[in-house]
Design a protein around this motif. Structure first.
Motif, PDB file in Angstrom:
ATOM      1  N   LYS A   1       0.933  -1.288  -0.010  1.00 21.77           N
ATOM      2  CA  LYS A   1       0.152   0.004  -0.114  1.00 21.77           C
ATOM      3  C   LYS A   1       0.847   1.406  -0.042  1.00 21.77           C
ATOM      4  CE  LYS A   1      -4.038  -1.922   0.246  1.00 21.77           C
ATOM      5  NZ  LYS A   1      -5.269  -1.730  -0.916  1.00 21.77           N
ATOM      6  N   LEU A   2       1.989   1.316   0.812  1.00 19.08           N
ATOM      7  CA  LEU A   2       2.779   2.365   0.973  1.00 19.08           C
ATOM      8  C   LEU A   2       3.521   2.663  -0.421  1.00 19.08           C
ATOM      9  CD1 LEU A   2       4.389   2.054   4.471  1.00 19.08           C
ATOM     10  CD2 LEU A   2       2.698   3.904   3.650  1.00 19.08           C
ATOM     11  N   ALA A   3       4.083   1.367  -1.169  1.00 21.99           N
ATOM     12  CA  ALA A   3       4.802   1.618  -2.559  1.00 21.99           C
ATOM     13  C   ALA A   3       3.726   2.142  -3.573  1.00 21.99           C
ATOM     14  CB  ALA A   3       5.192   0.123  -2.917  1.00 21.99           C
ATOM     15  N   GLU A   4       2.548   1.670  -3.405  1.00 22.06           N
ATOM     16  CA  GLU A   4       1.728   2.387  -4.285  1.00 22.06           C
ATOM     17  C   GLU A   4       1.344   3.807  -4.215  1.00 22.06           C
ATOM     18  OE1 GLU A   4      -3.186   1.743  -5.728  1.00 22.06           O
ATOM     19  OE2 GLU A   4      -2.220   0.414  -3.837  1.00 22.06           O
ATOM     20  N   GLU A   5       1.262   4.188  -2.907  1.00 20.39           N
ATOM     21  CA  GLU A   5       1.151   5.630  -2.321  1.00 20.39           C
ATOM     22  C   GLU A   5       2.294   6.699  -2.951  1.00 20.39           C
ATOM     23  OE1 GLU A   5      -0.977   8.860  -0.143  1.00 20.39           O
ATOM     24  OE2 GLU A   5      -1.484   6.621  -1.342  1.00 20.39           O
ATOM     25  N   TYR A   6       3.560   5.950  -2.774  1.00 20.96           N
ATOM     26  CA  TYR A   6       4.713   6.460  -3.230  1.00 20.96           C
ATOM     27  C   TYR A   6       4.750   6.758  -4.852  1.00 20.96           C
ATOM     28  CZ  TYR A   6       9.807   7.313  -4.034  1.00 20.96           C
ATOM     29  OH  TYR A   6      10.821   7.789  -4.607  1.00 20.96           O
TER      30      TYR A   6
ATOM     31  N   ASN B   1       0.822   3.649  15.041  1.00 24.20           N
ATOM     32  CA  ASN B   1       0.043   4.335  14.926  1.00 24.20           C
ATOM     33  C   ASN B   1      -1.262   3.965  14.295  1.00 24.20           C
ATOM     34  OD1 ASN B   1      -1.398   6.536  13.985  1.00 24.20           O
ATOM     35  ND2 ASN B   1      -0.260   7.497  12.649  1.00 24.20           N
ATOM     36  N   PHE B   2      -2.241   3.300  15.029  1.00 22.07           N
ATOM     37  CA  PHE B   2      -3.520   2.670  14.570  1.00 22.07           C
ATOM     38  C   PHE B   2      -4.348   3.691  14.027  1.00 22.07           C
ATOM     39  CE2 PHE B   2      -1.767  -0.262  17.716  1.00 22.07           C
ATOM     40  CZ  PHE B   2      -1.409  -1.509  17.092  1.00 22.07           C
ATOM     41  N   SER B   3      -4.224   4.925  13.968  1.00 14.49           N
ATOM     42  CA  SER B   3      -5.029   5.704  13.503  1.00 14.49           C
ATOM     43  C   SER B   3      -4.833   5.878  12.012  1.00 14.49           C
ATOM     44  CB  SER B   3      -5.043   7.176  14.057  1.00 14.49           C
ATOM     45  OG  SER B   3      -3.998   7.948  14.062  1.00 14.49           O
ATOM     46  N   ASN B   4      -3.493   5.521  11.506  1.00 23.17           N
ATOM     47  CA  ASN B   4      -2.993   5.501  10.348  1.00 23.17           C
ATOM     48  C   ASN B   4      -3.982   4.791   9.332  1.00 23.17           C
ATOM     49  OD1 ASN B   4      -1.326   4.243   7.720  1.00 23.17           O
ATOM     50  ND2 ASN B   4      -0.654   6.453   8.439  1.00 23.17           N
ATOM     51  N   LYS B   5      -4.300   5.415   8.184  1.00 26.05           N
ATOM     52  CA  LYS B   5      -5.227   4.656   7.189  1.00 26.05           C
ATOM     53  C   LYS B   5      -4.523   3.535   6.646  1.00 26.05           C
ATOM     54  CE  LYS B   5      -4.036   7.436   3.052  1.00 26.05           C
ATOM     55  NZ  LYS B   5      -4.401   8.306   1.983  1.00 26.05           N
ATOM     56  N   PHE B   6      -3.294   3.359   6.670  1.00 26.34           N
ATOM     57  CA  PHE B   6      -2.677   1.977   5.805  1.00 26.34           C
ATOM     58  C   PHE B   6      -2.612   0.889   6.882  1.00 26.34           C
ATOM     59  CE2 PHE B   6      -0.696   5.701   3.238  1.00 26.34           C
ATOM     60  CZ  PHE B   6      -1.439   5.291   2.010  1.00 26.34           C
ATOM     61  N   ILE B   7      -2.454   1.360   8.163  1.00 26.27           N
ATOM     62  CA  ILE B   7      -2.380   0.521   9.267  1.00 26.27           C
ATOM     63  C   ILE B   7      -3.672  -0.141   9.392  1.00 26.27           C
ATOM     64  CG2 ILE B   7      -2.410   0.301  11.889  1.00 26.27           C
ATOM     65  CD1 ILE B   7       0.484   0.581  10.555  1.00 26.27           C
ATOM     66  N   ARG B   8      -5.032   0.760   9.371  1.00 19.94           N
ATOM     67  CA  ARG B   8      -6.241   0.280   9.457  1.00 19.94           C
ATOM     68  C   ARG B   8      -6.904  -0.771   8.292  1.00 19.94           C
ATOM     69  NH1 ARG B   8      -7.477   5.558  10.251  1.00 19.94           N
ATOM     70  NH2 ARG B   8      -8.695   5.799   8.369  1.00 19.94           N
ATOM     71  N   ARG B   9      -6.280  -0.235   7.124  1.00 23.45           N
ATOM     72  CA  ARG B   9      -6.692  -1.051   6.004  1.00 23.45           C
ATOM     73  C   ARG B   9      -6.105  -2.480   5.506  1.00 23.45           C
ATOM     74  NH1 ARG B   9      -5.843   3.585   1.019  1.00 23.45           N
ATOM     75  NH2 ARG B   9      -7.525   4.833   1.599  1.00 23.45           N
TER      76      ARG B   9
END
Length: 529
Positions: free
Chosen positions: A181-186, A516-524
């Protein structure tokens, strides 16, 4: 004997015996008990009643005693004389039985038994012993049974070690999801590709007045916990500068995380190995070191040999990890830095550690916590003899077996002093020697060759600053909650990392509190607390 009875009742009883020399007649009035003559006898109720009462009390106890002794005797002897002998000398029989049992156990201890001869269960053992009634057979059968059970327990422990080893290899689905997910965001978000650090803070990257921390990792979530915990518990977070080095495949994810999750006050730099412009000589040295380590690691997985289950924990993937191998090249990775604090990615910083940069190393290259819980020279289970093979003449002639080992999870490094030594060359030299001698110089793992390379170059740090072994089941149980909470840094060394399913719930909360459980990627990606 004659009785005379009148119509008014018994008035008298006349007892006469016709024997020779006896009286011809003796008359006794009822109510006047007198006895005349040597042959006359009268039994009083006052005499009979106490006797009957005493016998009524004593006889049941005698009966029970006889019954117990007869039952006990049935196992060891069947004759009446044996039971009678036991009845009259019970204490001596107990001593004899104890001696016989001791002798049978000693014979079983000295003798050899086949594990297959043992009983399958306690009930089977009892049933068989009732039929045989033989002390010697009982002793040998019991020994075989215990030996069989011990073998099963040992096998179960070996299987447990294998399962833990395999579990530590895996990357949880949630962490894999986070990287993707983070690589896609990058790729799609310009902010995720923004420069780290921002230009106004770039000068801090080489400024010796700041506190520089180095992480070599390919785990995004673990890196975020190290940075967050350090900043939140620092007295002066604005003085912190983090240098994170990762591999090419993780670079985009790592950069995107720290670019989109702003760390207040502190400066974070993320660099990929592909961004370093090393000389051909340096590239050749790193490649040779990696190949040597790979051959050593592969040696322990040779299918032609029996696996040593006790060494599985030391053969975790981290032993072959590129990021861990590059620790020995930190001076080359950061040529402009003078003094740093190195942290593993499986640590949590619980209190301020700014005192580490003020520590005087007394000319040594490194400062580290030694595995010593009583005195400086007392480190049970963590001496050189526990890591190096002192039966080998090369090790025996070069090192002191009683010297204490140190912990790699947190170190202070004087890079200027390091550059004046041949530590890196020494490390490479001993790797080759170990391979040439069939990997017999030390136990597998990253620490033994580092102990050799840094021998005599490590200054001790207060051991209360670091608590380690939180990833080992049996070692972690010895850690008190008080020491755990008081430590400035806690280290999840061992296979049970807090981000894995095999991590211990009682310690995982010390790590997850900085996620950081509020982060959207952590939740997804459903990374759970």
């Amino acid at each position: 004997m004659k009785f005379y009875i009148s119509a008014k009742g018994i008035k008298r009883v006349t007892i006469s015996n016709g024997g020779k020399g006896s009286a011809k007649g003796t008359t006794t009035a009822v109510g006047t008990p007198t006895t005349t003559g040597g042959s006359g006898r009268r039994i009083s109720l006052r005499t009979v009643l106490p006797v009957v009462l005493v016998l009524g009390i004593v006889l049941p106890f005698i009966f029970v005693r006889v019954a117990i002794l007869v039952l006990e005797s049935a196992t060891f002897c069947s004759s009446l004389e044996c039971a009678g002998w036991r009845f009259f000398s019970g204490a001596d029989t107990s001593l004899k039985l104890r001696d016989e049992l001791t002798r049978a156990l000693m014979e079983a201890n000295d003798g050899n038994v086949n594990d297959n001869e043992g009983a399958g269960s306690f009930n089977e053992l009892v049933k068989e012993m009732v039929l045989k009634q033989d002390l010697k057979a009982f002793a040998f059968k019991t020994k075989a049974m215990l030996s069989q059970m011990e073998h099963k327990v040992q096998t179960a422990r070996q299987q447990e070690s294998v399962y833990w080893h395999l579990a530590s290899h895996g990357v949880p689905k949630s962490l894999h999801c986070l990287c993707l997910k983070l690589a896609e965001e990058y790729a799609v978000n310009a902010m995720a590709r923004s420069r780290l650090p921002s230009p106004e803070f770039a000068s801090r990257l080489v400024d010796p007045t700041f506190h520089h921390l180095v992480l070599l990792t390919d785990n995004v979530l673990a890196a975020s916990v190290v940075v967050t915990s350090t900043v939140e518990n620092s007295f002066n977070p604005e003085k912190l500068v983090f240098h994170i080095v990762t591999d090419k495949k993780t670079y985009a994810s790592m950069h995107a995380w720290f670019a989109t999750n702003y760390i207040q006050s502190a400066v974070v730099e993320v660099r990929g190995l592909h961004q370093y412009d090393w000389s051909e000589e340096m590239n050749a040295a790193v490649k040779e070191m990696l190949e040597t380590n790979h051959l050593i690691w592969k040696h322990y997985y040779d299918k032609g040999k029996n696996i040593d289950y006790s060494k599985l924990e030391a053969l975790r993937p981290s032993s072959l990890s590129l990021m861990n191998q590059l620790r020995i090249y930190i001076p080359e990775l950061f040529p402009d830095l003078k003094k740093i604090v190195f942290l593993d990615d499986d640590v949590v910083v619980q209190h301020d550690i700014s005192s580490l940069w003020e520590l005087d190393l007394n000319g040594k290259v490194s400062g580290a916590v030694f595995k010593s819980w009583c005195e400086d020279s007392c480190c049970p289970g963590s001496k050189y003899m526990n890591y190096l093979n002192f039966s080998h003449p090369l090790i025996f002639s070069n090192f002191d077996s009683e010297r204490c080992g140190w912990i790699y999870g947190m170190k202070v490094l004087d890079l200027e002093a390091w550059r004046r030594t041949n530590i890196t060359e020494t490390y490479q030299k001993w790797l080759k020697l170990n391979l040439n001698y069939g990997t017999t110089l030390w136990n597998p793992g990253m620490l033994p060759p580092a102990l050799i390379a840094f021998d005599g170059q490590v200054h001790p740090i207060d051991s209360s600053m670091l608590v380690t072994d939180l990833g080992y089941r049996y070692k972690s149980k010895e850690i008190s909650k008080q020491n755990l909470e008081a430590a400035a840094v806690i280290h999840f060394s061992g296979p049970a990392k807090p981000w894995l399913e095999i991590g211990f719930p009682e310690y995982r909360s010390f790590w997850t509190r900085y996620v950081n459980f509020s982060n959207k990627f952590i939740r997804r990606c459903r990374i759970a607390e």
